[in-house]
Design a protein around this motif. Structure first.
Motif, PDB file in Angstrom:
ATOM      1  N   TRP A   1      -4.024  -6.498   5.527  1.00  0.00           N
ATOM      2  CA  TRP A   1      -2.772  -6.247   4.817  1.00  0.00           C
ATOM      3  C   TRP A   1      -2.000  -5.146   5.526  1.00  0.00           C
ATOM      4  O   TRP A   1      -2.583  -4.245   6.111  1.00  0.00           O
ATOM      5  CB  TRP A   1      -3.042  -5.804   3.371  1.00  0.00           C
ATOM      6  CG  TRP A   1      -3.864  -6.767   2.580  1.00  0.00           C
ATOM      7  CD1 TRP A   1      -5.231  -6.774   2.435  1.00  0.00           C
ATOM      8  CD2 TRP A   1      -3.379  -7.881   1.826  1.00  0.00           C
ATOM      9  NE1 TRP A   1      -5.625  -7.816   1.636  1.00  0.00           N
ATOM     10  CE2 TRP A   1      -4.511  -8.516   1.245  1.00  0.00           C
ATOM     11  CE3 TRP A   1      -2.113  -8.393   1.570  1.00  0.00           C
ATOM     12  CZ2 TRP A   1      -4.392  -9.633   0.439  1.00  0.00           C
ATOM     13  CZ3 TRP A   1      -1.998  -9.519   0.767  1.00  0.00           C
ATOM     14  CH2 TRP A   1      -3.127 -10.133   0.211  1.00  0.00           C
ATOM     15  N   ARG A   2      -0.662  -5.246   5.457  1.00  0.00           N
ATOM     16  CA  ARG A   2       0.201  -4.181   5.952  1.00  0.00           C
ATOM     17  C   ARG A   2       1.136  -3.733   4.842  1.00  0.00           C
ATOM     18  O   ARG A   2       1.691  -4.570   4.118  1.00  0.00           O
ATOM     19  CB  ARG A   2       1.030  -4.640   7.148  1.00  0.00           C
ATOM     20  CG  ARG A   2       0.253  -4.684   8.433  1.00  0.00           C
ATOM     21  CD  ARG A   2       1.122  -5.067   9.604  1.00  0.00           C
ATOM     22  NE  ARG A   2       2.049  -3.999   9.993  1.00  0.00           N
ATOM     23  CZ  ARG A   2       2.841  -4.072  11.066  1.00  0.00           C
ATOM     24  NH1 ARG A   2       2.812  -5.149  11.831  1.00  0.00           N
ATOM     25  NH2 ARG A   2       3.651  -3.079  11.363  1.00  0.00           N
ATOM     26  N   ILE A   3       1.290  -2.438   4.714  1.00  0.00           N
ATOM     27  CA  ILE A   3       2.240  -1.871   3.769  1.00  0.00           C
ATOM     28  C   ILE A   3       3.469  -1.401   4.535  1.00  0.00           C
ATOM     29  O   ILE A   3       3.357  -0.673   5.511  1.00  0.00           O
ATOM     30  CB  ILE A   3       1.622  -0.697   2.991  1.00  0.00           C
ATOM     31  CG1 ILE A   3       0.521  -1.200   2.054  1.00  0.00           C
ATOM     32  CG2 ILE A   3       2.685   0.062   2.206  1.00  0.00           C
ATOM     33  CD1 ILE A   3      -0.203  -0.100   1.297  1.00  0.00           C
ATOM     34  N   GLY A   4       4.626  -1.835   4.105  1.00  0.00           N
ATOM     35  CA  GLY A   4       5.874  -1.406   4.707  1.00  0.00           C
ATOM     36  C   GLY A   4       6.986  -2.396   4.377  1.00  0.00           C
ATOM     37  O   GLY A   4       6.719  -3.595   4.332  1.00  0.00           O
ATOM     38  N   PRO A   5       8.169  -1.900   4.110  1.00  0.00           N
ATOM     39  CA  PRO A   5       8.514  -0.490   4.053  1.00  0.00           C
ATOM     40  C   PRO A   5       7.895   0.205   2.840  1.00  0.00           C
ATOM     41  O   PRO A   5       7.603  -0.433   1.831  1.00  0.00           O
ATOM     42  CB  PRO A   5      10.047  -0.499   3.934  1.00  0.00           C
ATOM     43  CG  PRO A   5      10.356  -1.810   3.265  1.00  0.00           C
ATOM     44  CD  PRO A   5       9.319  -2.762   3.774  1.00  0.00           C
ATOM     45  N   LEU A   6       7.729   1.508   2.953  1.00  0.00           N
ATOM     46  CA  LEU A   6       7.291   2.351   1.838  1.00  0.00           C
ATOM     47  C   LEU A   6       8.160   3.604   1.863  1.00  0.00           C
ATOM     48  O   LEU A   6       8.063   4.415   2.778  1.00  0.00           O
ATOM     49  CB  LEU A   6       5.819   2.722   1.968  1.00  0.00           C
ATOM     50  CG  LEU A   6       5.280   3.650   0.867  1.00  0.00           C
ATOM     51  CD1 LEU A   6       5.311   2.971  -0.492  1.00  0.00           C
ATOM     52  CD2 LEU A   6       3.867   4.116   1.183  1.00  0.00           C
ATOM     53  N   MET A   7       9.018   3.741   0.860  1.00  0.00           N
ATOM     54  CA  MET A   7       9.960   4.848   0.800  1.00  0.00           C
ATOM     55  C   MET A   7       9.916   5.452  -0.597  1.00  0.00           C
ATOM     56  O   MET A   7       9.845   4.716  -1.586  1.00  0.00           O
ATOM     57  CB  MET A   7      11.367   4.374   1.145  1.00  0.00           C
ATOM     58  CG  MET A   7      11.423   3.572   2.437  1.00  0.00           C
ATOM     59  SD  MET A   7      13.065   3.005   2.888  1.00  0.00           S
ATOM     60  CE  MET A   7      13.708   4.482   3.637  1.00  0.00           C
ATOM     61  N   ALA A   8       9.939   6.778  -0.670  1.00  0.00           N
ATOM     62  CA  ALA A   8       9.816   7.436  -1.971  1.00  0.00           C
ATOM     63  C   ALA A   8      10.458   8.816  -1.923  1.00  0.00           C
ATOM     64  O   ALA A   8      10.454   9.485  -0.884  1.00  0.00           O
ATOM     65  CB  ALA A   8       8.344   7.564  -2.363  1.00  0.00           C
ATOM     66  N   GLU A   9      10.984   9.260  -3.069  1.00  0.00           N
ATOM     67  CA  GLU A   9      11.650  10.556  -3.157  1.00  0.00           C
ATOM     68  C   GLU A   9      10.694  11.730  -3.080  1.00  0.00           C
ATOM     69  O   GLU A   9      11.052  12.800  -2.594  1.00  0.00           O
ATOM     70  CB  GLU A   9      12.438  10.639  -4.469  1.00  0.00           C
ATOM     71  CG  GLU A   9      13.747   9.906  -4.443  1.00  0.00           C
ATOM     72  CD  GLU A   9      14.576  10.188  -5.671  1.00  0.00           C
ATOM     73  OE1 GLU A   9      15.741   9.797  -5.662  1.00  0.00           O
ATOM     74  OE2 GLU A   9      14.068  10.789  -6.630  1.00  0.00           O
ATOM     75  N   THR A  10       9.469  11.541  -3.557  1.00  0.00           N
ATOM     76  CA  THR A  10       8.493  12.634  -3.596  1.00  0.00           C
ATOM     77  C   THR A  10       7.122  12.120  -3.171  1.00  0.00           C
ATOM     78  O   THR A  10       6.851  10.912  -3.237  1.00  0.00           O
ATOM     79  CB  THR A  10       8.370  13.205  -5.024  1.00  0.00           C
ATOM     80  OG1 THR A  10       7.811  12.189  -5.879  1.00  0.00           O
ATOM     81  CG2 THR A  10       9.723  13.644  -5.566  1.00  0.00           C
ATOM     82  N   PRO A  11       6.225  13.014  -2.762  1.00  0.00           N
ATOM     83  CA  PRO A  11       4.864  12.581  -2.460  1.00  0.00           C
ATOM     84  C   PRO A  11       4.180  11.932  -3.657  1.00  0.00           C
ATOM     85  O   PRO A  11       3.407  10.971  -3.487  1.00  0.00           O
ATOM     86  CB  PRO A  11       4.162  13.888  -2.054  1.00  0.00           C
ATOM     87  CG  PRO A  11       5.262  14.763  -1.550  1.00  0.00           C
ATOM     88  CD  PRO A  11       6.447  14.431  -2.400  1.00  0.00           C
ATOM     89  N   GLU A  12       4.462  12.420  -4.867  1.00  0.00           N
ATOM     90  CA  GLU A  12       3.856  11.835  -6.065  1.00  0.00           C
ATOM     91  C   GLU A  12       4.321  10.404  -6.263  1.00  0.00           C
ATOM     92  O   GLU A  12       3.531   9.528  -6.639  1.00  0.00           O
ATOM     93  CB  GLU A  12       4.206  12.694  -7.288  1.00  0.00           C
ATOM     94  CG  GLU A  12       3.587  14.086  -7.289  1.00  0.00           C
ATOM     95  CD  GLU A  12       4.285  15.044  -6.346  1.00  0.00           C
ATOM     96  OE1 GLU A  12       3.657  16.064  -5.979  1.00  0.00           O
ATOM     97  OE2 GLU A  12       5.452  14.782  -5.949  1.00  0.00           O
ATOM     98  N   ALA A  13       5.596  10.155  -5.994  1.00  0.00           N
ATOM     99  CA  ALA A  13       6.130   8.798  -6.101  1.00  0.00           C
ATOM    100  C   ALA A  13       5.489   7.886  -5.060  1.00  0.00           C
ATOM    101  O   ALA A  13       5.136   6.738  -5.348  1.00  0.00           O
ATOM    102  CB  ALA A  13       7.645   8.815  -5.949  1.00  0.00           C
ATOM    103  N   ALA A  14       5.329   8.390  -3.838  1.00  0.00           N
ATOM    104  CA  ALA A  14       4.693   7.603  -2.783  1.00  0.00           C
ATOM    105  C   ALA A  14       3.257   7.264  -3.156  1.00  0.00           C
ATOM    106  O   ALA A  14       2.790   6.130  -2.952  1.00  0.00           O
ATOM    107  CB  ALA A  14       4.731   8.369  -1.467  1.00  0.00           C
ATOM    108  N   GLN A  15       2.546   8.233  -3.716  1.00  0.00           N
ATOM    109  CA  GLN A  15       1.151   7.997  -4.100  1.00  0.00           C
ATOM    110  C   GLN A  15       1.060   6.942  -5.206  1.00  0.00           C
ATOM    111  O   GLN A  15       0.178   6.079  -5.177  1.00  0.00           O
ATOM    112  CB  GLN A  15       0.515   9.302  -4.554  1.00  0.00           C
ATOM    113  CG  GLN A  15      -0.983   9.194  -4.798  1.00  0.00           C
ATOM    114  CD  GLN A  15      -1.578  10.547  -5.127  1.00  0.00           C
ATOM    115  OE1 GLN A  15      -1.035  11.289  -5.934  1.00  0.00           O
ATOM    116  NE2 GLN A  15      -2.696  10.875  -4.504  1.00  0.00           N
TER     117      GLN A  15
END
Length: 292
Positions: free
Chosen positions: A213-227
């Motif tokens: 599996w590949r993840i992308g795109p992955l964009m988030a305003e904060t590290p918590e949102a990305a997690q």
């Protein structure tokens, strides 16, 4: 001495062969990726032919009047060292020659070669890997300020707006195809006003040995949102999972490490001309390295 190389636009019948080449090179192409490349710029992806045999490929995608990107650059092993790669490279570079900025993702041992063509290093891109058990509890719509939405429930216009603020060039056509492709899953964090605060996609990909599996795109305003997005993307997908994260976002490393990812390889983003000024601080995973 080289034989005559014909460089022709990629057609539908070429997609399977190019996908296999990308798999063999370790590019880990996602299912459906090459077709999306073709739709992004039908004049910007080519296959090199010797007689009736395909021997290589390259992309030179024009995003707009200011920015283009070269990728998916390879020649099949039996035909290397004969000048065919140089012909493909010149063809793509000529296609983008009038643009103020052209980007490329360079393997560590190729950066000096690209520098001779005027490309300058910008920042590293790190490939991360984790083995997911796919068994963690998945919870969507858990309340709070932001809700984690999936698929058709995601407001597309909000995602487009969020993305356009964080990319060198708005890419509504590319992003619509990328996020609506049937292979894989898409999640977005959306507030009560319908505003997007992060989104990501996971898709099946072809590894040199087997599938993953590949993840992308992955964009988030904060590290918590990305997690939160990463957890949602991982929880139902077991196996090898890859993410290509820009080193220009120092927040990405601790987020990925906390979820068990480890670094497995690195490339170097390079630009010829005036490099894009858009920050990568909210980019945790690139859609693909082949299109920048």
């Amino acid at each position: 001495m080289t034989s005559f190389l014909r460089i022709l636009p990629l057609e539908k019948d070429d997609i399977a062969a190019v996908t296999v080449w990308a798999q063999q090179e370790g590019f880990a192409p996602g299912l459906g990726d090459v077709a999306i490349y073709r739709h992004t710029d039908r004049q910007g992806i080519w296959v090199g032919w010797l007689g009736n045999e395909r021997i290589g490929c390259i992309t030179g995608v024009r995003y707009n009047a200011a920015y283009g990107f070269i990728g998916l650059y390879l020649v099949c092993p039996p035909w290397r060292g004969r000048g065919y790669g140089l012909q493909l490279w010149r063809h793509a570079l000529e296609h983008l020659g009038d643009l103020p900025c052209v980007g490329v993702e360079a393997a560590p041992d190729r950066s000096d070669g690209y520098a001779t063509w005027g490309f300058q290093p910008a920042s590293a891109t790190v490939r991360w890997q984790v083995i997911s058990d796919g068994e963690s509890p998945c919870r969507l719509d858990t309340g709070g300020a932001w809700q984690l939405l999936e698929g058709a429930a995601i407001p597309q216009h909000a995602v487009q707006r969020f993305d356009a603020q964080r990319e060198p060039s708005p890419r509504p056509h590319f992003l619509a195809q990328w996020l609506n492709h049937p292979a894989g899953s898409v999640l977005a964090l959306v507030d009560s006003q319908g505003r997007c605060h992060g989104f990501g996609r996971i898709r099946p990909c072809l590894l040199q040995q087997g599938e993953g599996w590949r993840i992308g795109p992955l964009m988030a305003e904060t590290p918590e949102a990305a997690q939160r997005l990463l957890h949602g993307l991982l929880c139902r997908h077991a196996g090898v999972v890859l993410v290509d994260a820009p080193a220009a976002n120092p927040k990405a490393n601790p987020v990925l490490e906390q979820l068990g990812f480890r670094q497995i390889s690195q490339t170097l983003r390079m630009y010829r001309g005036t490099a894009p000024t858009v920050s990568l601080q909210d980019v945790y995973g690139l859609a693909c390295l082949e299109l920048g």
